[in-house]
Write an enzyme that holds these catalytic residues in place. Sequence first.
Site, PDB file in Angstrom:
ATOM      1  N   ASP A 202       0.824  -1.225  -0.043  1.00  0.00           N
ATOM      2  CA  ASP A 202      -0.024  -0.082  -0.033  1.00  0.00           C
ATOM      3  C   ASP A 202       1.006   1.112  -0.009  1.00  0.00           C
ATOM      4  O   ASP A 202       1.642   1.552   0.964  1.00  0.00           O
ATOM      5  CB  ASP A 202      -0.822  -0.083   1.276  1.00  0.00           C
ATOM      6  CG  ASP A 202      -1.681   1.082   1.327  1.00  0.00           C
ATOM      7  OD1 ASP A 202      -2.537   1.203   0.626  1.00  0.00           O
ATOM      8  OD2 ASP A 202      -1.315   2.095   2.192  1.00  0.00           O
ATOM      9  N   GLU A 290      -1.752  -1.096  -5.692  1.00  0.00           N
ATOM     10  CA  GLU A 290      -3.231  -0.563  -6.170  1.00  0.00           C
ATOM     11  C   GLU A 290      -2.923   0.451  -7.383  1.00  0.00           C
ATOM     12  O   GLU A 290      -1.767   0.985  -7.640  1.00  0.00           O
ATOM     13  CB  GLU A 290      -3.899   0.098  -5.145  1.00  0.00           C
ATOM     14  CG  GLU A 290      -2.997   1.414  -4.330  1.00  0.00           C
ATOM     15  CD  GLU A 290      -3.569   1.707  -2.862  1.00  0.00           C
ATOM     16  OE1 GLU A 290      -4.730   1.488  -2.696  1.00  0.00           O
ATOM     17  OE2 GLU A 290      -2.457   1.621  -2.299  1.00  0.00           O
ATOM     18  N   ASP A 372      -3.395   0.806   6.722  1.00  0.00           N
ATOM     19  CA  ASP A 372      -2.518   0.386   5.719  1.00  0.00           C
ATOM     20  C   ASP A 372      -2.086  -0.832   5.626  1.00  0.00           C
ATOM     21  O   ASP A 372      -1.920  -1.602   4.420  1.00  0.00           O
ATOM     22  CB  ASP A 372      -1.155   1.536   5.746  1.00  0.00           C
ATOM     23  CG  ASP A 372      -1.391   2.970   5.829  1.00  0.00           C
ATOM     24  OD1 ASP A 372      -2.321   3.150   5.186  1.00  0.00           O
ATOM     25  OD2 ASP A 372      -0.552   3.750   6.048  1.00  0.00           O
TER      26      ASP A 372
END
Length: 430
Positions: A202, A290, A372
Amino acid sequence: MKTVQAYRYALDLRPRDERGCRSHAGAARFAWNWGLARCAERYEAERKWYSAAALHKLWNAEKKTDPALAWWSENSKCAYQEAFRDLERALSDFVKSRNGKRKGRRLGFPRFKKRGKCRDSFRFGAGIMRCNGNAVTLPRLGTIRTHESTEKLASKIADGSARILSATVSRTAQRWFASFTVEVERDAPGRHARPGSAVGIDLGVKTLLTGVDDAGRVFEVAGTKPLRSSMRRLRKASRSHSRKVNGSANRRKSAARLARLHARVANVRADALHKATTALARQYETVVAEDLNVTGMVSSRRLARAVSDQGFGEARRLLAYKTGRAGGTLLVADRWYPSSKTCSACGWRKPSLTLAERTFACESCGHAEDRDVNAARNLLHLAVSGTERINACGAAVRPGDAGLAALNQEPGTAHAGKTGTASGKLAAVA
Ligand SMILES: [Zn+2]
């Protein structure tokens, strides 16, 4: 397998070399402006412009007849030619952006370059370009010493495994750099050193990144936040700069000081990103990140500094090629996949999550975890469930640029964790 790679060296210029560099940069700027003026005139009248080759022809005719252009021969003809090529690319990017064929920020019509307000840079696309241990040789400028050793590239060229395609010389703050674009012959990446290993990462605003790997290890890479820590010094320098009289020697000096500070900050950031991404690519065969809408995030003012400070876009670019080189893959979760809002234990999805909420608390199973870490865990789940899906869709999973291939796919065709199916998969994993 042939790949194209850049090698960049800081130059150690004698005064004569520096005059040559400035002169070439001026020539490139002049050619850009000259070409842009021709193109803008024609665009007004005919809605079209000149190609780089056409501009070069026009230029060759004009430089011989116009005595005001007699200085052209002081610089390599490449400087002009490559500037026309840059202009051609800028014009075509402008059209693509307007037609929606180019991603990212909308581009305007190319602008004129002004001395001192634009980047000093020029390129050689042909001619003698060499490097020999502690120096580089460039057309017209001759041999220039470098700060670092150029031995690595020199020996690759000597044994025939590398070929210089072009050289760009540019200035950052007060320092000049030569950057070679090199075609390198390298072995196709073999199997990754740790097959089956995976990590979800992340990219954070607080930390550079938070990761969870397949062995359950949770780790953080602290961000350097170079801009924030240097912000005080930068603010001070720019305040003092703004008080200097326009055009004065003091203003020129303070501008140089400001530029040095910015350059230092950029170096610190680039270094931290390189180290973190190299380590990840070496340790894990599959890295899942992501798909951040970086352009969108930077345009939101609240996030802008934090995001561009950490260099999200750059982190992903580095991961894509480094995983490929190590025989691994970078998987990019769909932009709409709610990695932060989903419970990594049971798959329940929180309807809304503000950036201020640092802990994810599941209202369904009671699982509570750092926000996170929870997001990274969800991304890791995608590595396990998502790889077969990507395989099934026919996109290569490895080796080489597979990470890039997955990145370039249209959303929804082969991205891991398309909204809707992802939570079902996660439930199955849990
Ligand atoms: Zn839960």
